[in-house]
Design an enzyme around this catalytic site. Structure first.
Site, PDB file in Angstrom:
ATOM      1  N   PRO A   1       0.814  -1.060   0.009  1.00 36.21           N
ATOM      2  CA  PRO A   1      -0.064  -0.004   0.004  1.00 36.21           C
ATOM      3  C   PRO A   1       0.842   1.352  -0.026  1.00 36.21           C
ATOM      4  CG  PRO A   1      -0.695  -1.644   1.623  1.00 36.21           C
ATOM      5  CD  PRO A   1       0.863  -2.034   1.293  1.00 36.21           C
ATOM      6  N   GLU A   2       0.818   2.049  -0.958  1.00 33.85           N
ATOM      7  CA  GLU A   2       1.450   3.303  -1.077  1.00 33.85           C
ATOM      8  C   GLU A   2       0.528   4.445  -0.997  1.00 33.85           C
ATOM      9  OE1 GLU A   2       3.922   3.405  -4.613  1.00 33.85           O
ATOM     10  OE2 GLU A   2       4.301   1.457  -4.687  1.00 33.85           O
TER      11      GLU A   2
ATOM     12  N   LYS B   1       2.403   7.396   4.232  1.00 30.84           N
ATOM     13  CA  LYS B   1       1.899   5.890   4.115  1.00 30.84           C
ATOM     14  C   LYS B   1       1.348   5.568   5.482  1.00 30.84           C
ATOM     15  CE  LYS B   1       5.476   4.407   0.759  1.00 30.84           C
ATOM     16  NZ  LYS B   1       6.533   3.607   0.595  1.00 30.84           N
TER      17      LYS B   1
ATOM     18  N   HIS C   1      -5.204  -8.160  14.403  1.00 34.55           N
ATOM     19  CA  HIS C   1      -5.674  -7.111  15.563  1.00 34.55           C
ATOM     20  C   HIS C   1      -7.228  -6.893  14.727  1.00 34.55           C
ATOM     21  CE1 HIS C   1      -1.456  -6.367  15.650  1.00 34.55           C
ATOM     22  NE2 HIS C   1      -1.475  -5.689  14.719  1.00 34.55           N
TER      23      HIS C   1
END
Length: 304
Positions: free
Chosen positions: A17-18, A74, A112
């Site tokens: 993910p950028e 990010k 989580h």
DNA sequence: AGGATGACCAGGACGC
DNA sequence: TGCGTCCTGGTCATCC
């Protein structure tokens, strides 16, 4: 039933993910969890929660209300009504999924989860992460200087104040860096990763290994325009999904169809009239893709 | 001192 | 089947 072997067959082609992917998640979370109270938090990989201080983290956030969600480079910053923040980094394979967003490819990797209450119903915000590199931290009073990652971030390329003039100053300041190296340096420009660095320099027609000192003012301007254009387009398409990335509903992005060089080694250059072949090489330890015809390596000038 | 390099983290895919 | 290697981004230590 998903056949994972097939999906993950191009393992070296997964994506992180950028900036555009993180922005997509942030926009979704703002819509979905803003105003919710945090009822509970649990973790199956406590090591990456506040560097192992899971109980402390849990205690700080329970009972708090989500005020807003924003992006810093990010990082995902979940602002709480008290002024405190929860700072999340998805690293390589992380995804934040709200409610029923989980599918077979992500559900088994949930590390989580937050139990949230919007006043009418309860929902789950799950952090799925195959590689377990993603981190979750609590920051008192949103004091970003207290957070190692946040405190070191450079300018945001999508910020209004990040003008062509500012970019030119940066390029001049880091004259000894390669163009690609500069785009990837989070402490200078925050948010660009491997995929977009390749796409941006291709769009600008600049070889990734050109030195900053060797590119003309015109090229700097081109690079600036390409950087903003590619990132904006990717955000519009809700990011790039090659293997792992999912938005907060568990859906893939759409920008992968528009990639011109990333993941296209040995394939034909997509630029009209160009018969070049996309090249892949490790530069500074990371895979870089470019078209040698569209992006010639003009000899780097020696500094005067 | 700035820039480059490599180890580290984790684990699925893949080649042998 | 099982083992070693690869791959990935951010961070950090180390080297030049």
């Amino acid at each position: 039933m998903l056949v994972r072997g097939k999906i993950g067959s191009s393992y070296n082609n997964r994506k992180m993910p950028e900036l555009p992917e993180v922005q997509t998640v942030v926009d979704d979370l703002n819509r979905l969890i803003k105003g919710c109270h945090i009822v509970d938090f649990s973790s199956l990989w406590k090591k990456n929660v506040q560097k192992g201080r899971f109980q402390y983290f849990r205690k700080q956030i329970i009972g708090q209300k989500v005020a807003s969600v924003s992006r810093e480079g990010k990082f995902i910053v979940i602002g709480l009504e008290s002024g405190d923040s929860v700072v999340v980094h998805l690293r390589m394979t992380g995804a934040l999924l709200v409610g029923g967003g989980q599918d077979a490819s992500t559900i088994k990797y949930i590390r989580h989860s937050w139990c949230l209450d919007d006043g009418k119903k309860r929902m789950t915000l799950a952090f799925s992460d195959v590689r377990k590199f993603g981190t979750v931290d609590f920051v008192r009073n949103g004091d970003t200087t207290k957070h190692k990652g946040l405190s070191r971030l450079g300018a945001d390329p999508m910020n209004k104040e990040f003008s062509g003039k500012v970019f030119k100053m940066i390029v001049h300041k880091y004259s000894k860096r390669t163009v690609r190296g500069l785009l990837l340096e989070q402490s200078v420009i925050a948010g660009i990763g491997n995929i977009y660095a390749s796409e941006i320099v291709f769009d600008a027609g600049i070889h990734p290994e050109r030195r900053c000192e060797a590119i003309s003012d015109e090229e700097i301007q081109k690079l600036y325009v390409s950087m903003r254009k590619i990132l904006r387009k990717a955000i519009e398409h809700r990011g790039t999904s090659i293997s792992d990335y999912r938005d907060s509903s568990g859906k893939k992005g759409g920008f992968q169809k528009l990639l011109k060089v990333y993941n296209r080694e040995h394939e034909r250059c997509l630029r009209n009239e160009c018969a070049g072949t996309i090249k892949k090489e490790k530069l500074q330890g990371r895979s870089a893709f470019w078209c040698p015809k569209c992006q010639p390596l003009v000899k780097n000038k020696k500094s005067k």
